[in-house]
Design an enzyme around this catalytic site. Sequence first.
Site, PDB file in Angstrom:
ATOM      1  N   GLU A  66      44.010  44.735  37.310  1.00 30.24           N
ATOM      2  CA  GLU A  66      45.394  45.330  37.276  1.00 30.24           C
ATOM      3  C   GLU A  66      46.332  45.013  35.993  1.00 30.24           C
ATOM      4  OE1 GLU A  66      44.263  44.339  41.520  1.00 30.24           O
ATOM      5  OE2 GLU A  66      44.261  43.375  39.679  1.00 30.24           O
ATOM      6  N   PRO A 271      28.605  39.128  36.619  1.00 29.62           N
ATOM      7  CA  PRO A 271      29.279  38.941  37.838  1.00 29.62           C
ATOM      8  C   PRO A 271      30.876  39.214  37.806  1.00 29.62           C
ATOM      9  CG  PRO A 271      27.839  37.000  37.309  1.00 29.62           C
ATOM     10  CD  PRO A 271      27.874  37.927  35.966  1.00 29.62           C
ATOM     11  N   ARG A 272      31.201  39.369  38.735  1.00 24.79           N
ATOM     12  CA  ARG A 272      32.822  39.802  38.567  1.00 24.79           C
ATOM     13  C   ARG A 272      33.487  38.553  38.612  1.00 24.79           C
ATOM     14  NH1 ARG A 272      37.338  39.702  38.416  1.00 24.79           N
ATOM     15  NH2 ARG A 272      39.049  40.852  39.620  1.00 24.79           N
ATOM     16  N   ASN A 342      35.713  49.263  38.765  1.00 21.02           N
ATOM     17  CA  ASN A 342      36.126  50.296  38.076  1.00 21.02           C
ATOM     18  C   ASN A 342      35.047  51.044  37.204  1.00 21.02           C
ATOM     19  OD1 ASN A 342      37.522  51.826  36.232  1.00 21.02           O
ATOM     20  ND2 ASN A 342      38.342  50.222  35.026  1.00 21.02           N
ATOM     21  N   LEU A 343      34.595  52.190  37.664  1.00 17.08           N
ATOM     22  CA  LEU A 343      33.671  52.931  36.774  1.00 17.08           C
ATOM     23  C   LEU A 343      34.413  53.895  35.955  1.00 17.08           C
ATOM     24  CD1 LEU A 343      34.119  56.117  37.976  1.00 17.08           C
ATOM     25  CD2 LEU A 343      33.019  55.338  39.886  1.00 17.08           C
ATOM     26  N   ILE A 344      35.570  53.914  35.675  1.00 15.37           N
ATOM     27  CA  ILE A 344      36.403  54.687  34.754  1.00 15.37           C
ATOM     28  C   ILE A 344      35.907  54.037  33.210  1.00 15.37           C
ATOM     29  CG2 ILE A 344      38.320  55.462  33.582  1.00 15.37           C
ATOM     30  CD1 ILE A 344      39.515  55.609  36.932  1.00 15.37           C
TER      31      ILE A 344
END
Length: 438
Positions: A66, A271-272, A342-344
């Site tokens: 975000e 990893p996230r 998020n693939l964008i």
Amino acid sequence: MPWRVRAARSLYSALLVLAQPLYLLRLWWRGRAEPLYREAIGERLGRYRDAPSSGWLWLHAVSLGETRAAAALIEALRARRPGLRLLLTHSTATGRAAGQELLREGDRQTWLPFDTPAAVRRFLVHFEPAIGVLMETEVWPNLLPAAQVRGIPLVLANARLSEKSRRRGERFDAILRPAVEALSLVLAQSEADAQRLRSAGAREVRVCGNLKYDLAPDAALLERGQAWRAALARPVLLFAVSREGEEAPLLGAWARLRSTLAAPPLLVIVPRHPQRFDEVAALMRASGLNIARRSDWGEVPGAAALAADAWLGDSMREMPLYYGLAQVALLGGSFAPLGGQNLIEAAACGCPVVMGPHTFNFAEAAVLAEAAGAALRVEGIEAGLAQALALLGDAQRLADAGERCRSFAAEHRGAAQRMADQVSSCWTEVQTRVPSPA
């Protein structure tokens, strides 16, 4: 206020107050791996050391994703209002760290307080924002109505609401609906999001697109990743922003496939969550891979890293580097029921994506990317690996997919300007009103 709403909010507030000591302990515990969680803990309770102030544009970006999306909106708002004073709030350490780069002289950064009536009131009294902008899904049952009572207009920007979240929210309608109704304006990512947000109680909803399309990847990081790929002289497969429960199935499937390949690609896992870096490293070693960790070198990987079977991307805010390094990416969060990442960003870097069945957090973007040829959908991790390897083995198809990625990302830009126009108009309207008393 109907008695049902009063009772539900009172119960919610009482439970939060009772849980507050446990949550503070959890923050301290998380601070072992991420020290920022231990900083300025008093702010979580709405207690501040500086003098009270007013007139802020308050923007809340809960975490890293975000905060990065908010960057484009903040830039567009500053262009419209050069004297803007930004109050930036977060809930996570990664969000706060990223947010520091968005501040200018005169701006302020703080934790969003717990959603208890007392903490919320202290926050609003101390800062007296002129307007509040909340990113994506941030609806708080005490904070939003309290801001409304004080005459602070609230905008939910880049708003999204999946069908799954909408159904779950219906169970808590008595406390969530009044909070959604307190929003002055909702700027939705898509018409489907807008319809679900209206059904949840939003009064004024406008579709503006997705801010994440307006994020330009860091060119220096992208170029560095591409240089590393050239130095490797072999294909690179990325598992981007993986989540807990996804790495073990991937590594099991990779062990079975790798033994059948004459020249296996380099596998890179990012990893996230940083607190899981050591855990994922252990999983990779246990699967028999000789690994190198990104944190072990600076701008240039050494000979040991170049010869490794796999890399662990244990660094923060370097995703353009990893997308520049890779030729194909498996999308984390989409192979377990977590909604996808998020693939964008991958598309903007020209990196084709193979995604699993779970993309409800980016539902419209996933559908559009698939239709544009920037992403492929599969049912599971083994099928994902097979598709990724097929792409890596077809140079022309891979080049075409990369071009489609860049075209797809460019086609959908412009949300930041549209949202900045709407927020600025909302702010102008409220400036003509008399402020509500404290």
